[in-house]
Design an enzyme around this catalytic site. Structure first.
Site, PDB file in Angstrom:
ATOM      1  N   ARG A   1      66.747  51.998   8.463  1.00  0.00           N
ATOM      2  CA  ARG A   1      66.236  53.358   8.638  1.00  0.00           C
ATOM      3  C   ARG A   1      67.395  54.313   8.886  1.00  0.00           C
ATOM      4  NH1 ARG A   1      61.552  55.114  12.902  1.00  0.00           N
ATOM      5  NH2 ARG A   1      62.973  54.251  14.466  1.00  0.00           N
TER       6      ARG A   1
ATOM      7  N   ASP B   1      61.518  55.141  23.184  1.00  0.00           N
ATOM      8  CA  ASP B   1      62.590  55.555  22.292  1.00  0.00           C
ATOM      9  C   ASP B   1      62.497  57.069  22.173  1.00  0.00           C
ATOM     10  OD1 ASP B   1      60.593  56.145  20.502  1.00  0.00           O
ATOM     11  OD2 ASP B   1      61.337  54.824  18.912  1.00  0.00           O
TER      12      ASP B   1
END
Ligand SMILES: *[C@@H]1O[C@H](CO)[C@@H](O)[C@H](O)[C@H]1NC(C)=O
Ligand SMILES: *[C@@H]1O[C@H](CO)[C@@H](O)[C@H](O)[C@H]1NC(C)=O
Length: 561
Positions: free
Chosen positions: A185, A466
């Site tokens: 990613r 996160d």
């Protein structure tokens, strides 16, 4: 110990040495580069990414500008809907995206995590089918983290990665052919790589991360029997997907790799992208490997996009579950759309993590994870995410039991009908509570403090936070400070109240940490958070990470020598 002067001189020497070595016209690196990093930042690789940057940076910038225009519309109260100009794409039942690429048929459990060396090895060995190596939300994007991440992935792709921890424990890749298939990613379109300038402009972080990984590994990945596979984050429109598709085509052409070799799974994690799912698959159709329900960013985006609209003030984060109407509509529409086009509909991440030293709490957390995966497999998802190797087992059990075949793309969900308004339906029970406020402040402080020290993935109150989950907390605080709703206890939320709680939490931390407080980053974290709890229109930042980024650019210009 080197004196600072000598260290500095060395740094300048290394930088100078590297620049002469690289000698790529128009490209400058504003950070020291050690010998290992130089293996990634080769002149050829830099030329490759600079070519992509020059070709696509203009479009990237104008698409980012377009995001601002759309925000202005939303601020005026215009609600999003399905686009009339692309109705022909949605209404044409006949087109399909590419068939699953090698190694991508069965994605029942995908593990995600940062590109740290030990974590890369553990994730590849975890028993999950695929591993999404993350340069985005779980990575604090320091120069060192990003570049050593590229080194780690290069070694992983070649099967040579190993790691020895300070106690002498060895980590190597499993050799039974069951290592997870690698997906990467890159950062989203809004992020820049400020250490690398092309023609005097900071590079796109997306192009930097994608380009270096692709350049160094695409041929080897194909030789391994797989391919260059990606997760594409935070897009807000199908035009942004078109930009990725264009980047893929040029990148493949430059390395003599057939078009259609790359695969990208798009995270539908903004409310605006939810209205363009069909169009996003369509733009990427030769390169698409489906969509993913990036639930945390999705909630964050929902709060952010409607932050000025008093009708859309959400209750405590813990009340916004996957089964509330707007989230449920999003999940169903995503599965239906993917399966109609023959691609995977991936589920998301349960934030619970194993709780050591408390068997009962651990069992409760694991039950939550299991129930979340059950909901996903029954809804028709073709796989799910976990953030921790211990959870891979639970997710596998559930998917093995209810999805015996590699995926369930054949389940068409023709029963699903989702109207534009269903994606905005927040008609559910929930409350803003004093605990919700305090938890949000705590999460923001702890997360920001850790991020500033170079860690992007932080366990807080037994949940893995996160950037996306921390963003929910931050944006809620801003939204509540702005609209001043009442808590279920009857108190009106005001900027003053939030400030007072922030001070209390900082004082608690000072007591708790004692001498260690001084060397922590809590004061900076507090300074950043204070602006975000004022509820002031001009103070709200689109992304916490862009606000924080300048702080770590300084920190990480340190040489490794
Ligand atoms: C890593 O990511 C950040 C965040 O966008 C970026 O600006 C930083 O310069 C990056 N460093 C490298 C080497 O990619
Ligand atoms: C995009 O980047 C290129 C190369 O870095 C630069 O020359 C160009 O001016 C940039 N375009 C815009 C619109 O900023």
């Amino acid at each position: 110990m080197l004196t600072p002067q000598i260290a500095n001189a060395q740094r300048i020497f290394v930088l100078f040495h590297f620049l002469t070595m690289a000698n790529v016209p128009g490209v400058s690196i504003l950070a020291p580069v050690d010998a290992t990093q130089a293996e990634i930042l080769t002149p050829e690789a830099l030329t490759f990414i600079a070519t992509l940057q020059r070709a696509f940076n203009g479009t990237r910038k104008s698409l980012l500008q377009r995001r601002n225009y759309r925000q202005q519309e939303l601020d005026r109260g215009v609600l999003p809907g399905f686009l009339p100009e692309t109705a022909f794409i949605r209404n044409d039942p006949n087109w399909r995206a590419a068939a699953p690429a090698p190694g991508m048929q069965d994605r029942r459990v995908e593990i995600t995590g940062p590109v740290d060396r030990k974590m890369v090895i553990n994730a590849l060995n975890s028993g999950a089918k695929t591993f999404m190596a993350d340069f985005e939300d779980s990575n604090a994007p320091t120069w060192e983290n990003n570049i050593s991440g590229q080194v780690n992935l290069r070694d992983a792709v070649r099967g040579t990665i190993s790691f020895t921890n300070p106690a002498g424990k060895q980590y190597t890749l499993r050799k039974d052919g069951k290592a997870a298939v690698l997906l990467v990613r890159p950062r989203g379109w809004h992020l820049e790589e400020k250490h690398v300038l092309v023609d005097g402009q900071a590079m796109s972080g997306s192009i930097f991360d994608f380009g270096l990984y692709f350049y160094h590994n695409a041929h080897q990945l194909i030789k391994n029997g797989f391919g260059p596979y990606f997760y594409l984050p935070k897009m807000e429109s199908h035009l942004e997907a078109r930009l990725w598709n264009d980047v893929f085509n040029v990148a493949q052409d430059m390395l003599n790799i057939p078009r259609g070799t790359i695969r990208g799974t798009v995270l539908i994690e903004t409310i605006l992208a939810a209205y363009e799912m069909d169009e996003i698959i369509y733009e990427l159709r030769d390169h698409s490997s489906g969509l993913n329900c990036g639930r945390w960013d999705y909630i964050f985006s929902f709060i952010k996009k409607f932050r000025l609209n008093p009708e859309y003030v959400l209750p405590d984060r813990s009340d916004v579950s996957m089964t509330v109407p707007f989230m449920d509509a999003y999940v169903r529409l995503l599965i239906q759309t993917c399966h109609k086009r023959g691609v995977h509909a991936m589920g998301g991440m349960a934030a619970q993590i194993p709780i050591k030293n408390d068997a009962k709490a651990n069992e409760a957390a694991m039950t939550k994870v299991r129930n979340d995966k059950l909901r996903e497999v029954h809804a028709g998802h073709d796989g799910t995410w976990v953030a921790h190797p211990d959870l891979a087992k639970i997710a596998l059990e559930v998917f093995n039991e209810y999805m015996p075949q590699p995926n369930q793309i054949h389940i068409r969900r023709d029963d699903v009908v989702v109207a534009a308004s269903d994606l905005l339906n927040i008609n559910f029970k929930g409350a803003i509570t004093e605990k919700g406020i305090r938890d949000n402040i705590d999460i923001c402080l702890t997360y920001t403090e850790a991020w500033l020290r170079g860690s992007g993935c932080v366990p807080i109150m037994n949940l893995m936070e996160d950037a996306a989950t921390a963003e929910i907390s931050r944006s809620q605080l801003w939204q509540w400070a702005h609209h001043k709703p009442r808590t279920s206890e009857g108190t009106q939320v005001t900027p003053e109240l939030l400030s007072k709680i922030l001070d209390e939490e900082i004082n608690r931390l000072k007591k708790q940490l004692g001498d260690k407080y001084a060397s922590s980053k809590y004061d900076s974290a507090k300074r950043h958070l204070a602006t975000q709890i004022s509820g002031e229109v001009s103070a709200y930042k689109d992304f916490l990470t862009t606000q924080l980024y300048d702080d770590i650019v300084q920190i990480n210009s340190k040489s490794k020598l």
